[in-house]
Design an enzyme around this catalytic site. Structure first.
Site, short mmCIF file in Angstrom:
data_model
loop_
_atom_site.label_atom_id
_atom_site.label_comp_id
_atom_site.label_asym_id
_atom_site.label_seq_id
_atom_site.Cartn_x
_atom_site.Cartn_y
_atom_site.Cartn_z
N ASP A 38 47.34 23.79 27.22
CA ASP A 38 48.46 23.30 28.27
C ASP A 38 49.05 21.90 27.73
OD1 ASP A 38 46.19 21.61 29.03
OD2 ASP A 38 46.70 22.44 31.48
N HIS A 238 54.77 14.93 -0.77
CA HIS A 238 54.79 14.41 0.66
C HIS A 238 53.51 14.66 1.04
CE1 HIS A 238 58.59 17.08 1.07
NE2 HIS A 238 58.50 15.60 0.92
N ASP A 255 56.01 5.62 2.66
CA ASP A 255 57.40 6.18 2.52
C ASP A 255 57.56 6.31 4.29
OD1 ASP A 255 59.59 7.99 3.26
OD2 ASP A 255 59.12 9.22 0.98
N ASP A 266 64.88 5.57 6.47
CA ASP A 266 64.13 6.15 5.79
C ASP A 266 63.72 5.27 4.29
OD1 ASP A 266 62.32 8.53 3.77
OD2 ASP A 266 64.00 8.99 3.74
N HIS A 345 62.19 15.46 -7.85
CA HIS A 345 62.85 15.33 -7.61
C HIS A 345 63.96 14.83 -7.50
CE1 HIS A 345 62.28 11.00 -6.42
NE2 HIS A 345 60.39 11.18 -6.10
N HIS A 349 68.96 12.05 -0.71
CA HIS A 349 69.45 12.90 0.35
C HIS A 349 70.77 12.12 1.03
CE1 HIS A 349 66.27 11.38 3.09
NE2 HIS A 349 64.96 11.79 1.73
N HIS A 356 66.68 14.57 5.99
CA HIS A 356 67.04 15.30 5.46
C HIS A 356 68.09 15.92 6.38
CE1 HIS A 356 62.78 15.29 3.45
NE2 HIS A 356 63.46 14.67 2.67
N GLU A 379 66.37 7.49 -4.42
CA GLU A 379 64.59 7.20 -4.14
C GLU A 379 64.55 7.66 -5.90
OE1 GLU A 379 62.98 10.22 -1.68
OE2 GLU A 379 65.13 10.46 -0.65
N TYR A 383 56.02 9.65 -11.41
CA TYR A 383 54.18 9.71 -10.55
C TYR A 383 53.58 10.35 -11.56
CZ TYR A 383 58.00 10.24 -6.93
OH TYR A 383 58.61 10.21 -6.28
N ARG A 401 58.36 4.71 -5.78
CA ARG A 401 59.08 5.55 -5.85
C ARG A 401 59.40 3.96 -5.11
NH1 ARG A 401 57.72 9.27 -3.03
NH2 ARG A 401 56.64 9.55 -1.04
N GLU A 403 62.51 3.88 -2.11
CA GLU A 403 64.21 4.04 -1.31
C GLU A 403 64.48 2.93 -0.18
OE1 GLU A 403 64.87 8.42 1.12
OE2 GLU A 403 62.56 7.14 0.65
#
Length: 435
Positions: A38, A238, A255, A266, A345, A349, A356, A379, A383, A401, A403
């Protein structure tokens, strides 16, 4: 810091004017979602609904007719339920606070919808909302069944999402102010993480530093699941487990962005857990940084969206060849997408109410020209999988990365995430304050 009700009203009027004549637009915000038994997740309104209303409560609908008149359908005031679950605006509060023409309680939704749809030629709603689609079909069938009594049912169903996406793609001054606030809260959180990191701590301990800064700065939640990835975990794009031990010599890729007023920040930064890059880490990091710098120069009014990505890919590929991770002609490697073993990637974006954010990237088959008021991320990254035996062992397990959030302006790109170290020497000097 908030958006005024007049702004939401103007948005609704612009939206309906962008649709064919004699159209009724309908969108709902969504319902509470059960977490377990609940207990429910904290409610966050549908982004497009919020863009048009600013209304924060669940189970609400907004209906807009061809004159721009708006009915907001919402949960009614209920003292007993409010005793348990908190304040509700109710019908009167919806009109007085949010600038709509009229409001109705949720149990009158069918009547309100049928009243507005009777005589309309088109009904527009987000096609991705299956619950609303079924409701619209029921309302249409109800009107069709009453044709002999003079009711006129809509004959055309339209997807409302593209029209709203075009509006949301270009940010106004009020939105930009909220987005810069979200960006700067995110900057402070990343700074705190750089100062707090220590070899031996858990990734989630570092994540706690982020969330602390978010919440104490007015951001009740992150804009998306925080990524705190140490060592080879940074090669998982991710990664959200955030439960591994941060080891001495690891790079840490974070990130994470704050949400403020429903607008997203972001940011990604990659930094050494012990405060000092190794030679291999620094070499790969500099390649990513160079691609970030080159890509940023392409973020100007009139430039195609994909120009930033294309430049970043070229710089990354050149760097991979220079360091010996790839061999061959740079143009050939780009054409064959050989770089995708290390960079899989895009370089950015759209950013806004969603991390996104909505908006097409191509128009009439061509990359979309950038316009003043658009906000996007830049970004680039590299890798190198632990399992990649085609490269020297010293590169394996490194993920990087960088960004930032960028506002397109007539005078050039404006970095909303300003003030956060990006250069190698800047990062090391900043971290040295507390290491």
């Amino acid at each position: 810091m908030k958006i005024e009700s007049q702004t939401y009203q103007a948005r609704r009027e612009r939206l309906i004017q962008s649709l064919p004549e004699n159209t009724v637009a309908i969108i709902r915000t969504g319902d509470l979602c059960t977490r377990n038994n609940d207990c429910e997740y904290e409610f966050r309104p549908n982004s497009s609904f919020f863009y048009l209303t600013g209304f924060p409560e669940p189970s609400a609908y907004v209906l807009i007719n061809g004159n721009g008149d708006t009915i907001l359908v919402t949960l009614p005031k209920d003292p007993e339920k409010e005793q348990w679950d908190g304040f509700r605006y109710g019908v009167e509060g919806a009109v007085n606070t949010f600038g709509v023409c009229d409001a109705a309680p949720l149990d009158e939704l069918d009547n309100a919808a049928i009243f507005l749809l009777d005589g309309a030629q088109n009904v527009a709603f987000p096609f991705g909302d299956e619950k609303l689609r079924q409701q619209v079909l029921v309302w249409r069938d109800n009107l069709t069944a009453r044709a002999r009594a003079g009711a006129v049912a809509p004959t055309q169903l339209m997807d409302l999402s593209p029209a709203i996406a075009e509006m949301r793609l270009r940010k106004d001054e009020e939105e930009i102010a909220l987005m810069e606030k979200a960006a700067q809260i995110s900057v402070e959180a990343h700074k705190q993480a750089m100062l707090a990191v220590r070899p031996g701590m858990k990734e989630y301990e570092l994540e706690a530093e982020l969330n602390y800064v978010f919440m104490k700065s007015g951001s009740r939640q992150p804009a998306y699941n925080n990524i705190v990835a140490s060592g080879s975990n940074a090669c998982v794009l991710h990664y959200i487990k955030n439960d591994e031990t941060i080891n001495d010599g690891d790079l840490v890729l974070i990130d994470a962005g704050a949400e403020f007023g429903c607008y997203a920040g972001d940011i990604t930064r990659t930094f050494p857990a012990n405060g000092k890059f190794t030679e291999s880490q620094a070499a790969l990091y500099q390649v990513v940084l160079d691609s970030h710098t080159a890509g940023l120069q392409e973020l100007k009014v009139g430039a195609p969206y994909e120009a930033c990505h294309n430049v970043a890919v070229r710089i990354l590929t050149q760097g991979l060849v220079s360091l010996g991770l790839l061999t061959g002609n740079v143009d050939t490697l780009i054409e064959s997408k050989a770089y995708r073993d290390f960079y899989m990637h895009n370089t950015g974006h759209w950013l806004g109410l969603d991390v996104h954010d909505c908006g097409t990237y191509r128009v009439n088959g061509e990359s979309r020209p950038l316009e003043s008021g658009m906000v996007l991320t830049i970004e680039p990254g590299l890798y190198v999988s632990l399992d990649n035996e085609s490269v020297d062992e010293k590169w394996r397990g490194i993920g990087i990365r960088i960004e930032d959030d960028v506002l397109i302006r007539n005078d050039g790109p404006y970095i909303l995430t300003h003030g956060l170290p990006r250069e190698i020497d800047e990062i090391e000097a900043f971290m040295a304050q507390n290491h």
